[in-house]
Design a protein around this motif. Structure first.
Motif, mmCIF file in Angstrom:
data_model
loop_
_atom_site.group_PDB
_atom_site.id
_atom_site.type_symbol
_atom_site.label_atom_id
_atom_site.label_comp_id
_atom_site.label_asym_id
_atom_site.label_seq_id
_atom_site.Cartn_x
_atom_site.Cartn_y
_atom_site.Cartn_z
ATOM 1 N N TYR A 84 0.834 -1.206 0.000
ATOM 2 C CA TYR A 84 0.000 0.000 0.000
ATOM 3 C C TYR A 84 0.868 1.255 0.000
ATOM 4 C CZ TYR A 84 -3.408 3.500 1.375
ATOM 5 O OH TYR A 84 -4.188 4.626 1.407
ATOM 6 N N PHE A 85 1.905 1.273 0.821
ATOM 7 C CA PHE A 85 2.777 2.447 0.894
ATOM 8 C C PHE A 85 3.517 2.670 -0.421
ATOM 9 C CE2 PHE A 85 3.308 1.404 5.679
ATOM 10 C CZ PHE A 85 2.091 2.013 5.955
ATOM 11 N N ASP A 134 0.211 2.266 -3.470
ATOM 12 C CA ASP A 134 -1.136 2.749 -3.189
ATOM 13 C C ASP A 134 -2.168 1.679 -3.533
ATOM 14 O OD1 ASP A 134 -2.829 4.694 -2.163
ATOM 15 O OD2 ASP A 134 -3.319 5.496 -4.139
ATOM 16 N N GLU A 135 -1.790 0.423 -3.242
ATOM 17 C CA GLU A 135 -2.606 -0.735 -3.589
ATOM 18 C C GLU A 135 -3.231 -1.333 -2.336
ATOM 19 O OE1 GLU A 135 -0.847 -3.896 -6.107
ATOM 20 O OE2 GLU A 135 -1.290 -5.217 -4.412
#
Length: 413
Positions: A233-234, A237-238
């Motif tokens: 995610y970081f 951005d998933e």
């Protein structure tokens, strides 16, 4: 000698996470005195499964009534997290009971508790109160959401923390809903975190000689397990999706159905790609320039998985495992619990043991996974009977027989 010999822990805790931490410390050599409420004790003493299941005559009773009918010394649930401890019964709502805990804390190294926020403060048994008695005391408070923050007063259980942490959102098949893991991962991992925290505090105290306090939130503990998912995610951005047994960033890494209905899990890196394809008769796929590196296989995941799934479906579980072992491809069968128990490697490693219990006889146990060279290894000793050590511990604290009899008659122990 075991590594934690000489350490005394007072366990004011129940159910799973903290008792599991206490058991780890006990089997590493610490003396763990479990403080239970009189009559019923830790509520898990009434949790099924029971050793010697209740017969049909008890089937109409609820779980607590069945436990009462069978006695509270036959819970395999309790056995699993309370081995190797001492048990005393103390009524913390009484002044006499509170004084017993203060006397225990005076010479203890660690107090471990999981009461709701503020409860032990009302009893005069919180960290500031006991620190005044024993400045070297290490005190751990384990709650669902910690001592501070908007959720501090909320209640929660293992699956609530799985849900709120996002772990449950990551678990399940691609096209299915969220699924909880098959074990209480929040409780168990919290127990491991707590044990690690206590060992760290013991080490720190050797340097400055002073006590310390640990505010442990089970939700925080689960968030820490999201390291890889959070990294995606970081970085990208998933928000990771459910992928069943597949890995979001590695292909192949999945469980495959074999010809005999068994499953094998295969996880390989670039150096395993061609050997895997060769043993499956997929030489053209193994030579495909698009698929020589993991990034290409991730990009073409569906194509790769379709070919692997089709080829693996022609082999039995044993055939596939043998072929992977011969080719140096990391793989393992998806074992059911009964298969795990008889696995020859685990048996050779001494993973399983047993203990003799006065109520249920000889009962199996899973050892702590430590094989030391330089210390004695952990041993799985039996869990205590409810209040088994009460009188002896009270004598050690300076109570005479008349005092102990008065405490029993007053309902303080």
């Amino acid at each position: 000698m075991k590594p934690l010999e000489g350490v005394t822990v007072v366990e004011l805790a129940r159910v799973l996470a903290c008792p599991f931490a206490g058991m780890i410390l006990a089997e590493l050599g610490a003396r763990v005195i479990k403080v239970e409420q009189p009559v019923d004790g830790d509520e898990t003493r009434g949790y099924e499964p029971f050793v010697g299941q209740p017969d049909e005559s008890l089937a109409h009773l609820d779980e607590d009534a069945q436990a009462e009918a069978m006695g509270r010394e036959r819970s395999a649930y309790f056995y699993a997290f309370n081995r190797s401890k001492e048990s005393i019964t103390v009524n913390l709502r009484t002044a006499e009971g509170q004084e017993i805990v203060r006397k225990l804390a005076r010479d203890a190294d660690v107090v471990l508790e999981n009461f709701p926020v503020g409860t032990l403060k009302r009893y005069g048994l919180d960290w500031p109160a006991l620190k005044a008695i024993n400045p070297r005391l290490l005190y751990v408070s384990c709650t669902g959401f910690g001592q501070t923050g908007p959720y501090a007063s909320r209640k929660g259980y293992d699956t609530v923390f799985q849900a709120m942490s996002g772990i449950m959102s990551l678990t399940g098949e691609k096209d299915g809903g969220p699924v909880k893991p098959g074990i209480p991962v929040s409780d168990l991992s919290s127990g491991l975190w707590i044990a690690l925290g206590i060992v760290s505090m013991l080490q720190g105290r050797q340097k400055d000689g002073t006590g310390a306090y640990l505010d442990f939130s089970m939700l925080d503990g689960q968030i820490s397990l999201l390291a890889l998912a959070a990294a995606r995610y970081f970085a990208l951005d998933e928000v990771p999706e459910r992928l069943g047994t597949e890995h979001p960033g590695r292909v192949p890494s999945a469980s495959f159905l074999c010809a005999d209905g068994g499953y094998v899990h295969i996880t390989g890196a670039d150096q395993h790609w061609r050997p895997l394809c060769a043993l499956l008769g997929l030489d053209a796929l193994g030579a495909d320039p698009r698929l020589q590196h993991n990034s290409g296989r991730v990009l073409h995941r569906d194509e790769v998985m379709e070919h692997l799934t089709g080829a693996i479906a022609l082999l039995t579980r044993a055939q596939l495992c043998a072929a992977c072992d011969a080719a140096g491809v990391p793989a393992g069968p998806l074992n059911t619990l009964d298969e795990v128990i008889v696995d020859p490697h685990l048996r050779a490693r001494g993973v399983f043991a047993d203990f003799e219990h006065p109520e249920s006889g000889r009962f199996p146990a899973i050892q702590l996974p430590f094989l030391f060279n330089g210390y004695d290894n952990p041993t799985a000793n039996r869990p205590p009977l409810l209040g088994e050590h009460t009188d002896r511990v009270l004598q050690d604290l300076g109570y005479n027989p008349q005092d102990i009899d008065a405490l029993h008659r007053a309902g303080a122990v």
